[in-house]
Design an enzyme around this catalytic site. Structure first.
Site, PDB file in Angstrom:
ATOM      1  N   ASP A  30      75.312 101.145  52.138  1.00  0.00           N
ATOM      2  CA  ASP A  30      75.741  99.992  51.299  1.00  0.00           C
ATOM      3  C   ASP A  30      75.670 100.576  50.275  1.00  0.00           C
ATOM      4  OD1 ASP A  30      76.897  97.665  50.184  1.00  0.00           O
ATOM      5  OD2 ASP A  30      74.906  96.710  50.732  1.00  0.00           O
TER       6      ASP A  30
ATOM      7  N   ASP B  15      81.542  91.945  50.113  1.00  0.00           N
ATOM      8  CA  ASP B  15      81.038  90.514  49.583  1.00  0.00           C
ATOM      9  C   ASP B  15      81.840  89.275  49.689  1.00  0.00           C
ATOM     10  OD1 ASP B  15      78.315  92.650  49.815  1.00  0.00           O
ATOM     11  OD2 ASP B  15      78.731  92.247  47.475  1.00  0.00           O
TER      12      ASP B  15
END
Length: 913
Positions: free
Chosen positions: A522, A597
């Site tokens: 990430d 996200d």
């Protein structure tokens, strides 16, 4: 800097979840984009110097000159195998080398012969060989047209927007006298003094500020631009990642689409803002042809799109037709990059599948994942400790919901030190992993590329001592703020750094890891909380190159090194599984991506479809979105609908922010638990088909999840559809993505085709919009008539537990009462398929006989699975069924004599594969 980080964390954890657009540049705030976009069409200063042309068997070279400043460029043109044309433009004699992207192409593309057809004072005509294809190079102004017969397939610089900001010395500072003398003495690099001085007054050429950040630009302006015209084209696709429709929109009245990998906090929908990944590939399609443009540049890039039919209503187009308007639809595309060279691959199709093959020949195909990676994944930021993991694992068994992977986010580490475990919450990680392994399940742990600056942290000390950190403009180690606080950023562009990183995944280096632990990368845009646009300063350095040159490559390199580490730890035996947030062209070779996200909103559920379809078109098939939405809390209806949608997308993972209530599938009441269970189980029954599609994607480059126009390229009704999709060519899915929906309207393509509802087996004709009433249990899915799809109907707690279970074949007959499909089987996790250890058979139904043929007679593999059942859709009931095995033995079964047709026939058989 601590207050900056604290503020960012407060923002993250607050209830106000929305992107702060002020953190990210518009084109007007990006100096090079603003400069380039200000250029007017039709005023090209470039002409081709035909007397400099050199033509070898494989390459044309030709100098171009900018008549305004007398700077010369070098044009190279190649005809590549597979109907691809490559065009490169660089400065003829730059002051220093300009960046050319490495490691993305899988090899130097093989060329085919070029030949000269004609030449005069106005230009040259070259043969591209196949199908009367040729390239016309016009001299004044420079223009390049690719033609087939009388049709122009694509034009370069037809609007005169080629621009190349040449490297130069800064006149208002102390310059290197030798370099200055060279520039002054070389007429090919000499600019008109007046023009040069005029350019200096423009803002942002040698230094630029955004908010509180300064970009020093020590090498000055270096932007490049080129326009492409696509006659006959109204639909273009690709250039992910953007939260937008599948069909790209025109940008005349707003910002261009931006390609610049960024950590965007809860992104907005339906705008061209940059997101986490960037693939500079665009596909153009009409009913006659599909083409593609691959702009190989890793710097910040903006893409402008205009169309002469944009804004016309259906009535306006009809009026054009009635009045006999001769205006041909055309889309014009302009690419603008901050640095590097122009290196563009023009993929000439002509079919969609040809373009996929052409792009795959350049950057490779989707990595073939382990079978378990195609199953269901359960994730949260964060599962608190080992007991929490054990409890969640037990909950799936208690509620009879299968899963294969449970995930750990950043809180599992010792103070955000990656490759470590929290000594209190995860004190015995091997014990935890062994408990999961005993159930034939696996785990993913996050390993991010920001490294805590801590002299007691082994990873940091190793990277610093080896000089592996990215440097700041002054030569020291670059530091920024991320989850651990002050962090260094390894220079993954270095092969030795990547090799060292890969070695850290060895079991004796990554303490507590086991063979069932996989990796999540990430924040690898890279994310820098206190950096400009929440990323790295462009004047940071990677050896001889600035970060501005390589920015969009960073995430690819992180995933590459991580995947190599997983492979190496197994001695090259086991396939890796690595999820990445940032990506570039070629990232498909290393694993999966997700859409970042997102939020628990209906529009975010809807947008997951075109976002993944766009990624599939440019080679990245292994895509998914956080089921339920990462931010906020979904309503029960939204959560159920998201599971039903996610079950039919390639990467199937539930994930949630730490500030949201828990949402394991059984926390919403028995009725909703049953609905979610059914959706997950549908995924597991179809794993043989998913696995087969990924094997084909690995071999061919075709997307697994694909828009309808890919299979129905001549049907305009499919060109803009992005609320339904195909899995392979044989399953059509139209998820329910509207709140309170009582029905959906699905377009079933194919004038002479039929489609079968997979739940009711009802047959529907193609080429129609079909209204489908829905309830909360509905997932509208159709199987194409003429196909055979394998399933496994005995769903167990994980895919590995189903390894030896039998198959059921669903045979859907077309109007000709035939069907075909494939079945692929291997061990599901090693590279042994490369050693011909697999079963791959074509299944055929014709003349009331179901048969199979071995697609690779040299392959050898043994399975304990068998064909247990055959379900035939659209058949009439026979009086007798006969099974003939390979050993010529026969088994017959009489059936009741019925003459009227019925919808499905179930034949129970038992035959070893």
């Amino acid at each position: 800097m601590a207050p900056v980080l604290a503020f960012w964390l407060v923002l993250c954890l607050s209830g106000t979840w929305a992107v702060d657009r002020g953190n990210f540049k518009t084109c007007d705030q990006s100096a090079f984009c603003k400069r380039q976009r200000a250029l007017k069409p039709g005023e090209s200063p470039y002409r081709a110097l035909l007397e400099t042309m050199e033509l070898t068997n494989t390459r044309l070279t030709l100098q171009l000159i900018n008549d305004n400043n007398k700077v010369r460029l070098l044009l190279e043109l190649y005809r590549l195998q597979g109907n691809i044309t490559r065009v490169k433009i660089n400065e003829l004699k730059p002051l220093k080398p300009r960046y050319e992207v490495p490691d993305v192409l899988i090899r130097e593309p093989p060329t085919e012969p070029l030949s000269l057809l004609s030449q005069d004072d106005n230009g040259v005509v070259l043969s591209l060989g196949a199908e009367s294809q040729r390239v016309i190079v016009s001299a004044r102004p420079f223009r390049l047209d690719i033609m087939e017969g009388r049709d122009v397939l694509m034009s370069l610089n037809s609007r005169g927007l080629l621009a190349f900001e040449h490297l130069r010395m800064r006149k208002d500072t102390q310059a290197d006298p030798e370099a200055e003398k060279k520039e002054e003495g070389d007429p090919e690099n000499q600019a008109e003094t007046g023009k040069e001085e005029e350019e200096k007054v423009e803002d942002g050429m040698w230094e630029e500020t955004f908010k509180s950040h300064s970009d020093s630009k020590p090498h000055g302006p270096s932007a490049i631009s080129l326009d492409f015209s696509l006659p006959g084209v109204e639909h273009v696709y690709g250039i992910p990642e953007h939260a937008d429709t599948l069909r790209l929109k025109t940008t005349d009245n707003g910002d261009p689409y931006r390609l610049y990998n960024l950590d965007v906090f809860q992104y907005e929908l339906y705008n061209p803002m940059a997101l986490y990944g960037a693939v500079p590939v665009m596909l153009a399609h009409n009913a006659k042809r599909t083409t593609g443009i691959f702009w190989l540049n890793a710097a910040e890039t903006w893409v402008d799109i205009s169309s002469n039919t944009a804004g016309k209503t259906v009535f306006g187009k009809m009026l054009d037709y009635v009045q006999g308007s001769s205006e041909t639809p055309q889309t014009d595309v302009r690419w603008i990059s901050e640095s590097g060279i122009i290196d563009v691959f023009i993929m000439l199709g002509p079919t969609p599948k040809d373009v996929f093959s052409q792009y795959a020949s350049l950057t490779g195909t989707q990595a073939f994942p382990p079978l378990a990676a195609l199953a269901y994944h359960q994730c949260r930021w964060n599962y608190n400790d080992q007991e929490d993991v054990q409890s969640v694992d037990a909950g799936f068994d208690e509620h009879d919901i299968p899963y294969d992977f449970i995930w750990l986010d950043i809180e599992h580490t010792d103070g955000k030190r990656y490759f470590t475990w929290d000594p209190h919450k995860f004190a015995t990680p091997k014990e935890m992993l062994q408990g999961i392994m005993d159930k034939k399940r696996k785990m993913v742990a996050i390993v991010d590329p920001h490294i805590k600056v801590d002299s007691n942290y082994k990873i940091h000390n190793e990277i610093r001592s080896r000089g592996f950190y990215i440097k700041n403009k002054d030569g020291g180690d670059y530091e920024g703020w991320c989850w651990p606080g002050s962090a260094g950023y390894p220079d993954f562009t270095r092969p030795d750094m990547r090799a060292w990183w890969a070695s850290m995944f060895a079991y004796d280096q990554y303490e507590g890891s086991m063979e069932n632990l996989y990796t999540w990368n990430d924040m690898n845009e890279p994310s820098v909380f206190n950096g400009p646009e929440v990323t790295m300063h462009k004047d940071a350095t990677h050896g001889a190159w600035e970060h501005r040159d390589v920015h969009n490559l960073y995430g690819l390199y992180v995933q590459m090194a991580t995947a190599d580490g997983q492979i190496q730890r197994s001695g090259g035996v086991e396939r890796p599984f690595v999820l990445t947030r940032a990506f570039f062209a070629g990232s498909q070779r290393y694993g999966a991506v997700w859409t970042g996200d997102n939020a628990a909103e209906w529009d975010h559920l809807k947008i997951s479809i075109p976002m993944c379809l766009s990624l599939g078109l440019v080679g990245i098939s292994f895509c998914g979105a956080d089921v339920g939405g990462f931010f906020k809390s979904p309503s029960t209806e939204l959560l159920v609908r998201w599971y039903q949608t996610g079950a039919y997308q390639p990467f199937f993972r539930a994930h949630a922010h730490l500030d949201t209530p828990r949402r394991e599938p059984w926390l919403f009441g028995p009725e909703n638990t049953a609905l979610i269970r059914d959706a997950v189980r549908q995924r597991y029954t179809l794993l043989p088909y998913w696995y087969q599609q990924f094997y084909l994607a690995y071999h061919t480059g075709q997307p697994v999840m694909r828009p309808l126009w890919v299979e129905y390229p001549q049907d305009p009704a499919t060109f803009a559809l992005d609320d339904e999709f195909l899995i392979g060519r044989d399953l059509l899915v139209h998820p329910v993505t509207e709140e309170g929906a009582r029905g959906v309207t699905a377009y079933l393509p194919g004038k002479d085709e039929v489609w079968f509802d997979v739940n009711t087996f009802q047959k529907h004709n193609g080429a129609q919009n079909l209204y489908i009433p829905v309830t909360m249990s509905s997932i509208p899915v159709f199987q194409r008539g003429g196909s055979i799809i394998p399933r496994k109907l005995r769903v167990r707690r994980s895919s590995s537990c189903m390894e030896h279970d039998p198959y059921t074949l669903y045979v859907a007959l077309n109007p000709q009462r035939t069907a075909e499909g494939e079945i692929y089987i291997d061990d599901g996790h090693t590279f042994n398929y490369e050693k011909q250890e697999f079963i791959h058979r074509r299944l055929m139904f014709a003349n009331n006989v179901l048969s199979s043929v071995n697609l690779n007679p040299e392959a050898r593999f043994t399975t304990r699975s068998w064909i247990e059942r055959v379900v035939i859709l659209g058949a009439s009931k026979p009086s007798k069924v006969t099974l003939k095995t390979a050993g010529e033995s026969k088994f017959s079964r009489q059936t009741a004599d019925r003459k009227k047709p019925f919808l499905n026939l179930v034949v129970l058989v038992r035959r070893l594969l």
